[in-house]
Design an enzyme around this catalytic site. Structure first.
Site, PDB file in Angstrom:
ATOM      1  N   TYR A 192     -12.494  -2.108  12.954  1.00 22.28           N
ATOM      2  CA  TYR A 192     -12.654  -0.125  12.555  1.00 22.28           C
ATOM      3  C   TYR A 192     -14.543   0.257  13.286  1.00 22.28           C
ATOM      4  CZ  TYR A 192      -8.777  -0.207   9.409  1.00 22.28           C
ATOM      5  OH  TYR A 192      -7.374  -0.461   8.840  1.00 22.28           O
ATOM      6  N   GLN A 225       0.920  -1.008  -0.238  1.00 16.19           N
ATOM      7  CA  GLN A 225      -0.334  -0.213   0.287  1.00 16.19           C
ATOM      8  C   GLN A 225       0.555   1.684  -0.070  1.00 16.19           C
ATOM      9  OE1 GLN A 225      -2.731  -2.243   3.317  1.00 16.19           O
ATOM     10  NE2 GLN A 225      -3.513   0.008   2.261  1.00 16.19           N
ATOM     11  N   TRP A 270      -4.779   2.975  11.895  1.00 16.40           N
ATOM     12  CA  TRP A 270      -4.541   3.070  10.427  1.00 16.40           C
ATOM     13  C   TRP A 270      -4.662   3.972   9.750  1.00 16.40           C
ATOM     14  CZ3 TRP A 270      -1.919  -1.093   7.359  1.00 16.40           C
ATOM     15  CH2 TRP A 270      -2.465  -0.648   5.927  1.00 16.40           C
ATOM     16  N   ASN A 302      -2.138 -10.776   7.965  1.00 15.91           N
ATOM     17  CA  ASN A 302      -2.920  -9.675   8.486  1.00 15.91           C
ATOM     18  C   ASN A 302      -4.147 -10.056   7.390  1.00 15.91           C
ATOM     19  OD1 ASN A 302      -3.233  -7.243   8.884  1.00 15.91           O
ATOM     20  ND2 ASN A 302      -4.467  -7.185   6.344  1.00 15.91           N
ATOM     21  N   GLU A 362      -5.610   1.905  -0.686  1.00 18.33           N
ATOM     22  CA  GLU A 362      -6.770   1.450  -0.560  1.00 18.33           C
ATOM     23  C   GLU A 362      -7.073  -0.013  -1.325  1.00 18.33           C
ATOM     24  OE1 GLU A 362      -7.015   1.212   2.878  1.00 18.33           O
ATOM     25  OE2 GLU A 362      -8.332  -0.460   2.479  1.00 18.33           O
ATOM     26  N   ASN A 420      -8.045  -6.163  14.260  1.00 19.26           N
ATOM     27  CA  ASN A 420      -8.131  -4.862  13.277  1.00 19.26           C
ATOM     28  C   ASN A 420      -9.357  -4.596  13.127  1.00 19.26           C
ATOM     29  OD1 ASN A 420      -5.974  -5.240  12.529  1.00 19.26           O
ATOM     30  ND2 ASN A 420      -5.848  -6.156  10.642  1.00 19.26           N
TER      31      ASN A 420
HETATM   32  C1  FCB Z   1      -7.677  -4.170   6.297  1.00 21.51           C
HETATM   33  C2  FCB Z   1      -6.101  -3.856   5.700  1.00 21.51           C
HETATM   34  C3  FCB Z   1      -5.632  -2.942   5.846  1.00 21.51           C
HETATM   35  C4  FCB Z   1      -6.321  -1.337   5.114  1.00 21.51           C
HETATM   36  C5  FCB Z   1      -7.501  -1.259   6.559  1.00 21.51           C
HETATM   37  C6  FCB Z   1      -8.097  -0.563   5.706  1.00 21.51           C
HETATM   38  O1  FCB Z   1      -8.603  -5.153   6.533  1.00 21.51           O
HETATM   39  O2  FCB Z   1      -5.871  -4.620   6.439  1.00 21.51           O
HETATM   40  O3  FCB Z   1      -4.417  -3.020   4.641  1.00 21.51           O
HETATM   41  O4  FCB Z   1      -7.014  -1.385   3.883  1.00 21.51           O
HETATM   42  O5  FCB Z   1      -8.616  -2.508   6.292  1.00 21.51           O
END
Ligand code: FCB
Length: 530
Positions: free
Chosen positions: A342, A52, A468, A199, A475, A340
């Site tokens: 969000y 990225q 992040w 990941n 992206e 991770n």
């Molecule tokens: C996650 C990914 C990361 C980025 C974020 C927004 O799933 O690990 O690389 O794209 O989302």
């Protein structure tokens, strides 16, 4: 003299009252947070991934990766872009590390490009230029007191392995991966203490083999109309191969490399929180099922040596099995869990009541296809669960951070955790006006951090937090339109420009300790003048 003293007393009183009301409102709304709400040794960082940000897609011996091939096919990336240059981090890493230092980060999570280090996989030679490149990054981080957190697989690998034997669909990929991991451990484990093998296995398996938004674009109806693939079975096979590859790499690390600096090894999961769509018991069960299917798919095998009972029950013989030996290899094979996180989604049961969506509409838009007989969505009766963002399924629900940590803590006996990704992107149409003045991003991090601190107070063993992302970047299939960075990348100069959130993060890390020491007159005037 008297007036100066009086002024000082007024200022101090003002700040004490302001601070006390901040604490009060923090218990009510949990939006106020400061560095000292976290343990002293807690790490604060930012994250990126090789593909990225690096660019230099065909330089210094790097081969074409699965993503290089994918991006060059029309229609695969929304804005028709690619990552040939990306943020040009490959050439500007020193500037980026200086940025990290100026922010006051104590950790940086990045990934190693497989196609740079081993352009032809096991078949070819080790690319020394690539080893030197990552070595320089690591040395410069360590020099500045920034802990490197290294991810080995962040969705990218030499395309040749896809061509030769079908990539992760084949068990041969396990040997390839373990070889790659060994090369990295051998080269860097004298300076890297925190390793992440993969990941988001869960997201990768789904995006690449069920919904086909990642290479190699495989799927079958009703999930999508691909040239080939099997959306029911292939994600399970791919995840199985990855989990076994993790197990072997973890064993190797513990036997040969861990002792170099008493390092630790973990994995990240894409960890949504799910809440029931209604109060119905079946929807509550569905939310639990969604959590097990999403997180447990990766974490149950690596902690308990078996797939989640919820998955075994529903998938039956479709779900690959671990032999007794494999189960032993996998269980307790992580030292920490990378979360991770969000957003949060609603979950609705589809076993007892049938679902509100038919096969085709469930795959469209922000709704997810039915997995584990759960329908998940970000809206109820047209009302979103939280503020919408630039990403389809990422709704802002700060409380979800506390809930997901609680859930993982309970299910996995409080194995140490790191929040390895958490971030915000504006909806594309709003992004331009807020690009640098990104108050929404500041609000996002403050409120998610406040709930994280709350989860820690309740006993969650969370040891670090990574924004992040350090800077706007490529992206994936969304191209450059969706931006998560603390820094903007100006095009075409590629100049790094701090957003307001970068200033906020620096202040949060360096100045938000007002309750640690009695407030002095000097402190008060300094804060007031800000
Ligand atoms: C996650 C990914 C990361 C980025 C974020 C927004 O799933 O690990 O690389 O794209 O989302």
């Amino acid at each position: 003299m008297k007036t100066a003293k009086l002024k000082c007393v007024i200022i101090v009183t003002y700040f004490l009252i302001a601070s006390i009301s901040a604490v009060k409102s923090s218990t009510e709304e949990l939006t106020n947070v400061k560095r000292s709400d976290f343990p002293h040794e807690f790490l604060f960082g930012a994250a990126t991934s090789a593909y990225q940000v690096e660019g230099a897609f065909h330089e210094d011996g790097k081969s074409l990766s699965n993503w290089d091939i994918f991006c060059h096919i029309d229609g695969n990336v929304i804005d028709g872009s690619n990552a040939e240059i990306a943020d040009d981090h490959y050439h500007r890493f020193m500037e980026d590390i200086e940025i990290m230092e100026s922010l006051g980060l104590t950790a940086y999570r990045f990934s190693i490009s497989w196609s740079r280090v081993l352009p032809r996989g096991k078949l070819g030679v080790i690319n020394q230029v690539a080893i030197d490149f990552y070595s320089k990054i690591i040395d410069n981080l360590v020099l500045r007191g920034i802990r490197p957190f290294v991810t080995l697989f962040h969705f990218e690998f030499p395309h040749e392995l896809e061509e030769r034997f079908g990539g992760w669909l084949s068990p041969l990929m396990q040997e390839e991966y373990v070889y790659f991991a060994e090369v990295c451990f051998r080269s860097f484990s004298d300076r890297v203490k925190h390793w992440l093998t993969f990941n988001e296995i869960n997201l990768y398996a789904e995006f690449a083999y069920e919904r086909a938004v990642f290479p190699p674009l495989r799927c079958s109806p009703p999930f999508g109309d691909c040239a080939s693939g099997n959306s029911d079975v292939e994600p399970l096979v791919v995840a199985h191969n990855m989990l076994l590859a993790h197990g072997q790499a973890a064993k190797l690390y513990r036997e040969k490399f861990k002792s170099k600096m008493d390092g630790v090894l973990g994995i990240t999961v894409s960890a949504f929180m799910y809440v029931p769509l209604t109060d119905d018991e079946n929807d509550k069960e569905a939310a639990n099922r969604a959590l097990a299917f999403n997180n447990g798919w990766t974490l149950d095998p690596l902690v308990f040596g078996e797939y989640p009972p919820e998955m075994r029950k529903i998938h039956g013989s479709e779900l690959p099995r671990f032999s007794a030996e494999q189960s032993l290899l996998l269980s307790k094979s992580i030292d920490f869990i990378g979360i991770n996180h969000y957003g949060t989604l609603y979950a609705k049961d589809c076993i007892h009541s049938g679902c509100i969506c038919n096969d085709s509409s469930c795959t469209a838009g922000s709704d997810r296809a039915i997995r584990g007989y759960v329908y998940t969505a970000g809206e109820r009766d047209g009302i979103p669960i939280g503020e919408r963002t630039g990403m389809d399924r990422f709704y802002v629900v700060p409380r979800g951070m506390e809930d997901i940590v609680d859930y993982i803590k309970e299910r996995y006996n409080n194995v140490p955790m790191f929040v390895t990704e958490n971030g915000f992107s504006y909806p594309v149409e709003k992004d331009d006006s807020f690009q640098l003045h990104d108050v929404g991003r500041i609000q996002f991090h403050r409120s998610y951090l406040a709930h994280l601190a709350q989860a820690i107070r309740k006993g969650g063993d969370v040891r670090g937090y990574f924004v992040w992302s350090l800077m706007d970047n490529f992206e994936w299939s969304n191209g450059y339109g969706i931006k998560f960075g603390l820094y903007q990348i100006e095009h075409p100069t590629l100049k790094r420009i701090p957003k307001l959130s970068a200033t906020w993060y620096t202040d949060f890390l360096n100045k938000s300790t007002i309750f640690d020491a009695p407030i002095s007159c000097n402190d008060a005037s300094r804060l007031q003048s800000q």
